[in-house]
Design an enzyme around this catalytic site. Structure first.
Site, PDB file in Angstrom:
ATOM      1  N   LYS A  54      53.048  40.721  23.697  1.00 29.77           N
ATOM      2  CA  LYS A  54      53.502  39.366  23.999  1.00 29.77           C
ATOM      3  C   LYS A  54      52.623  38.655  25.025  1.00 29.77           C
ATOM      4  O   LYS A  54      52.499  37.440  25.004  1.00 29.77           O
ATOM      5  CB  LYS A  54      54.952  39.381  24.485  1.00 29.77           C
ATOM      6  CG  LYS A  54      55.934  39.662  23.353  1.00 29.77           C
ATOM      7  CD  LYS A  54      57.359  39.292  23.749  1.00 29.77           C
ATOM      8  CE  LYS A  54      58.290  39.341  22.559  1.00 29.77           C
ATOM      9  NZ  LYS A  54      58.608  40.728  22.145  1.00 29.77           N
ATOM     10  N   GLU A  70      62.578  30.755  26.354  1.00 31.01           N
ATOM     11  CA  GLU A  70      63.838  31.414  26.033  1.00 31.01           C
ATOM     12  C   GLU A  70      63.530  32.892  25.861  1.00 31.01           C
ATOM     13  O   GLU A  70      62.405  33.272  25.554  1.00 31.01           O
ATOM     14  CB  GLU A  70      64.435  30.843  24.746  1.00 31.01           C
ATOM     15  CG  GLU A  70      63.968  31.502  23.449  1.00 31.01           C
ATOM     16  CD  GLU A  70      62.495  31.307  23.131  1.00 31.01           C
ATOM     17  OE1 GLU A  70      61.908  30.307  23.592  1.00 31.01           O
ATOM     18  OE2 GLU A  70      61.919  32.165  22.435  1.00 31.01           O
ATOM     19  N   SER A 121      53.411  47.909  18.705  1.00 31.53           N
ATOM     20  CA  SER A 121      53.484  46.628  19.412  1.00 31.53           C
ATOM     21  C   SER A 121      53.809  46.766  20.889  1.00 31.53           C
ATOM     22  O   SER A 121      53.445  45.904  21.691  1.00 31.53           O
ATOM     23  CB  SER A 121      54.515  45.720  18.731  1.00 31.53           C
ATOM     24  OG  SER A 121      55.759  46.385  18.603  1.00 31.53           O
TER      25      SER A 121
HETATM   26  C1  LIG Z   1      59.249  41.062  20.995  1.00 23.63           C
HETATM   27  C2  LIG Z   1      58.720  42.298  20.407  1.00 23.63           C
HETATM   28  C3  LIG Z   1      58.562  42.455  19.017  1.00 23.63           C
HETATM   29  C4  LIG Z   1      59.008  41.419  18.027  1.00 23.63           C
HETATM   30  O1  LIG Z   1      58.336  40.198  18.104  1.00 23.63           O
HETATM   31  P1  LIG Z   1      57.249  39.734  17.058  1.00 23.63           P
HETATM   32  O2  LIG Z   1      57.021  38.311  17.393  1.00 23.63           O
HETATM   33  O3  LIG Z   1      57.813  39.921  15.678  1.00 23.63           O
HETATM   34  O4  LIG Z   1      56.047  40.576  17.248  1.00 23.63           O
HETATM   35  C5  LIG Z   1      57.996  43.612  18.544  1.00 23.63           C
HETATM   36  N1  LIG Z   1      57.632  44.616  19.384  1.00 23.63           N
HETATM   37  C6  LIG Z   1      57.774  44.518  20.714  1.00 23.63           C
HETATM   38  C7  LIG Z   1      57.333  45.652  21.573  1.00 23.63           C
HETATM   39  C8  LIG Z   1      58.330  43.371  21.272  1.00 23.63           C
HETATM   40  O5  LIG Z   1      58.464  43.286  22.608  1.00 23.63           O
END
Ligand SMILES: *Cc1c(COP(=O)(O)O)cnc(C)c1O
Length: 394
Positions: free
Chosen positions: A90, A112, A378
């Site tokens: 992010k 948000e 992610s």
């Molecule tokens: C917020 C988040 C997501 C989901 O958000 P996307 O916009 O779909 O990437 C996925 N993995 C992690 C670790 C997150 O913090």
């Protein structure tokens, strides 16, 4: 040539666009007219690249997992977004958007947040850039995610608990939009995923595309070719997936597998599988697939993973799914939990619960031995330890 990227009006096939209240029309239009120019300017690029490198710690490694490769009979690489500063992808987006806000002369940042991850990433860059930061968060989420609230406060942000509706993410989003309507001139709204009115989905996808640009360079070094056979990522709103696939989106050699949150099962009534359960509607200023009842009221999604329980989906991903460019698989809570424990025990990597859904795809697909697979992790699992401990009773 047919493209799966946005057209100049922010449409991906039938999905996207900008459906905003009259009072926001001008500030959304100003952003539409300026975002590409700002992002392509030399000063933006220099500062963005510097911060990604020195502050976030990019490039993130592309790690070949011997364990997963052996288990699934192919060549599996993990794109390690979990190693970024603040623990997820992010931050790539919030750094980019705050630089755009600064270039446009905005003084005040609003955001948000649901689970608090985007709130923390926004509070982080506001501290870095010395900007005022107000984060809207449903009261239910404030109570569930108190440690992220404390982090935002330590970083100097104001967290405003929202008490309307179910007091969760969509209510926080409504409140952020209301704030924006009251302060259109000096306020920049940092949206955390590839959602919202045009240009947000395209802007966020471009900021996250650093992920696929790095994959190209890293794969060439590892495999002698710069593209994989499969890309795998989880989808909440869609930003880590968009970043993972961005440079390959129109390359038909590369197959795209997306994991959405099945929750307790698609037919259980407790799910966040928006692509399979959603119908066309408008949410957060864009036309996309939305989980809704017969009256068009948004239904509350459920997933064990707080980052995936969004009742909409980015318009890019809605189009990829309906046009069959991507295969979307629902991964249930228990499948994600198993995949997370497996990676922890055999690779020493505790993934975020969201990322565990991407890992859950591996057992649903048959790979050939020479297939090259890149799966984006992610984020890291520190924030999910309470959930993991309860689930495994270790
Ligand atoms: C917020 C988040 C997501 C989901 O958000 P996307 O916009 O779909 O990437 C996925 N993995 C992690 C670790 C997150 O913090």
């Amino acid at each position: 040539m047919k493209t799966f990227l946005a057209d100049s009006n922010g449409y991906y096939g039938d999905f996207g666009g900008a459906f905003v209240p009259e009072i926001l029309h001008k500030c959304v239009q100003d952003l539409q007219l300026s975002y590409l120019q700002v992002m392509e300017s030399e000063s933006f690029q220099r500062e963005f690249q510097r911060l990604l490198h020195d502050y976030v710690g990019r490039p993130s490694p592309l790690y070949r997992s011997e364990y997963l490769s052996g288990k699934y009979g192919c060549r599996i690489y993990l794109k390690r977004e979990d190693l970024n500063h603040t623990g997820a992808h992010k931050i790539n987006n919030t750094i980019g958007q705050i630089l755009i806000a600064r270039a446009l002369g905005k003084k005040r940042i609003i955001a948000e947040t649901g689970a608090g991850q985007h709130g923390v990433a926004t509070a982080t860059v506001c501290a870095l850039m010395n900007m005022e930061c107000i984060v809207y968060m449903g009261k239910t989420d404030v109570e569930r995610q108190i440690s992220n609230v404390r982090k935002m406060e330590m970083l100097g942000a104001t967290v405003r608990p929202v008490t309307s509706g179910n007091m969760t993410l969509k209510d926080a989003t409504n409140e952020a939009i209301r704030d924006w309507c009251c302060h259109p001139a000096d306020t920049f709204y940092i949206i955390g995923s590839t959602v919202g009115p045009h240009p947000y989905p395209d802007m966020v996808a471009r900021l996250q595309s650093v992920i696929s640009k790095e994959i190209r360079v890293q794969l060439l070094r590892e495999e002698g070719r710069d593209y994989p056979d499969y890309l795998i990522a989880c989808v909440g709103g869609g930003s880590n997936a968009a970043g993972t696939i961005y440079d390959y989106i129109d390359d038909s050699r590369v197959r795209i597998l997306l994991a959405e949150a099945g929750g307790e099962g698609i037919d259980s009534g407790n799910s966040a599988a928006t692509i399979q359960l959603g119908k066309i509607g408008i949410i957060h200023g864009a036309k996309t697939l939305v989980m809704q009842n017969e009256d068009g009221q948004i239904e509350e999604p459920y997933s064990i993973s707080a980052g995936l329980d969004y009742p909409g989906i980015g318009p890019m991903h809605a189009n990829l799914a309906v046009s069959k460019r991507a295969t979307v698989l629902a991964v249930d809570d228990d499948e994600a939990l198993r995949a997370a424990l497996d990676l922890s025990r055999h690779e020493g990597i505790i993934p975020a619960l969201e990322s565990a859904h991407a890992l859950g795809v591996l057992s649903k697909q048959n790979f050939k031995s020479d297939d090259v697979v890149v799966l984006t992790v992610s984020g890291r699992g520190d924030k999910d330890m309470d959930t993991y401990l309860k689930a495994y009773t270790l």
